[in-house]
Design an enzyme around this catalytic site. Structure first.
Site, short mmCIF file in Angstrom:
data_model
loop_
_atom_site.label_atom_id
_atom_site.label_comp_id
_atom_site.label_asym_id
_atom_site.label_seq_id
_atom_site.Cartn_x
_atom_site.Cartn_y
_atom_site.Cartn_z
N ARG A 213 -8.96 -23.04 14.92
CA ARG A 213 -8.86 -22.93 16.28
C ARG A 213 -9.14 -24.53 16.77
O ARG A 213 -10.11 -25.30 16.34
CB ARG A 213 -9.79 -22.17 17.07
N GLU A 242 -3.00 -26.88 24.43
CA GLU A 242 -1.65 -26.81 23.77
C GLU A 242 -0.64 -26.36 24.66
O GLU A 242 -1.00 -25.36 25.74
CB GLU A 242 -1.74 -25.47 22.83
N HIS A 261 1.03 -25.45 16.21
CA HIS A 261 0.52 -24.40 16.09
C HIS A 261 1.50 -23.56 15.14
O HIS A 261 1.75 -22.25 15.65
CB HIS A 261 0.05 -23.73 17.19
#
Length: 305
Positions: A213, A242, A261
């Site tokens: 994370r 993000e 991601h």
């Protein structure tokens, strides 16, 4: 979802319609695992008994009211284990074989002979000893790397890691490793665990890989460590914001590899996530124990859960 639609009234909704869709619902499938809409709609969950999220990480739905409720929480543990392990191996090879520079020189039509590093015998610390961490450990061990883990409890003789160090004493062990891979779940204990002191403890030639994370890392401290060459490089698939803002200095650092991601997202991953939910739905309807039940006190599925 078609088999489920034959057995239940299924409502599909976006974030704006979530509260209306939640009223009188027995189960909630959070397919958009990055969505932050659930806390704001929770007041409408008047009969919810089960929440399933389409990811291994559950932090988007671990708000106080959810923790304190009787709602059972399950995740999609197991879908991304091997693909994330492959991504980590790819990044290790990319650093060792200097692929980024090779591509740059190719575009410049420049022939520049260099020597590359071996990965056999290099040491790796995998911070996070869940299923994804174990897949990473097994794959890196298979190519000859020396692997250890860091988790809640220190132990010896682990079948995948050998030695597992206590995360609470992480900085004491960081100087021993050439690569540090972050894959820990995001909890109050792990948030910001990779800060200035952690990066200062690493070897000057160490590479840092984050597939856990973004909030595990204090981004400003990482940027400073890279600029000051306190560590040699970073491969980052997750970020505290993000998409990564265009003004972030990480974009232009030559010793940084960035991906959006996607480390676990193999061809077919979307269907695989629905299949995990569908399997648990069948168990739920049959009164059988659910798989991947999250301990809401810990924030993840305990070993064997």
């Amino acid at each position: 979802m078609e088999p489920i639609e034959q057995e239940a009234a299924v409502r599909y909704t976006d974030a704006d319609g979530l509260a209306d869709a939640l009223r009188d619902a027995d189960a909630l499938f959070v397919y958009d695992f990055l969505s932050t809409a659930v806390p704001g709609a929770w007041h409408a969950a008047n009969r919810l008994r089960w929440l399933h999220i389409a990811s291994a990480g559950v932090d988007p739905v671990m708000f106080p009211a959810m923790r304190e409720s009787d709602v059972v929480l399950t995740n999609s543990r197991g879908v991304f284990d091997n693909s994330i392990a492959e991504y980590v191996l790819g990044q290790v090879l990319a650093f060792a074989k200097d692929f980024a520079r090779s591509i740059k020189l190719q575009r410049e039509r420049t022939w520049l002979h260099r020597e590359s590093e071996r990965i056999e015998g290099r040491s790796v610390l995998v911070v996070g000893t869940g299923p994804i961490g174990r897949s990473i450990a097994r794959l890196l061990r298979a190519v000859g790397m020396r692997v250890a883990g860091a988790g809640r409890t220190a132990r010896e003789g682990d079948p995948d890691f050998g030695t597992v160090h206590a995360s609470a004493r992480l900085n004491e062990h960081l100087p021993e490793f050439d690569y540090v891979v972050a894959v820990a779940p995001l909890t109050e204990q792990t948030k910001g665990m990779f800060d200035a002191s952690a990066f200062a403890a690493m070897k000057p030639g160490a590479r840092f890989v984050n597939v856990g994370r973004g909030e595990l890392v204090v981004t400003g401290d990482l940027v400073e460590a890279l600029r000051a060459e306190r560590i040699a490089g970073a491969a980052l698939d997750v970020f505290d914001t993000e998409p990564l803002p265009a003004e972030s200095p990480l974009w232009t650092m030559e010793n940084v590899h960035i991906s959006p991601h996607m480390s676990g997202d193999f061809v077919g991953w979307r269907n695989a996530l629905v299949e995990v939910f569908a399997d648990n739905f069948r168990r739920w309807r049959a009164g059988q124990p659910l798989v991947n039940v999250v301990d809401k006190g810990l924030g993840y599925v305990p070993s064997g859960g």
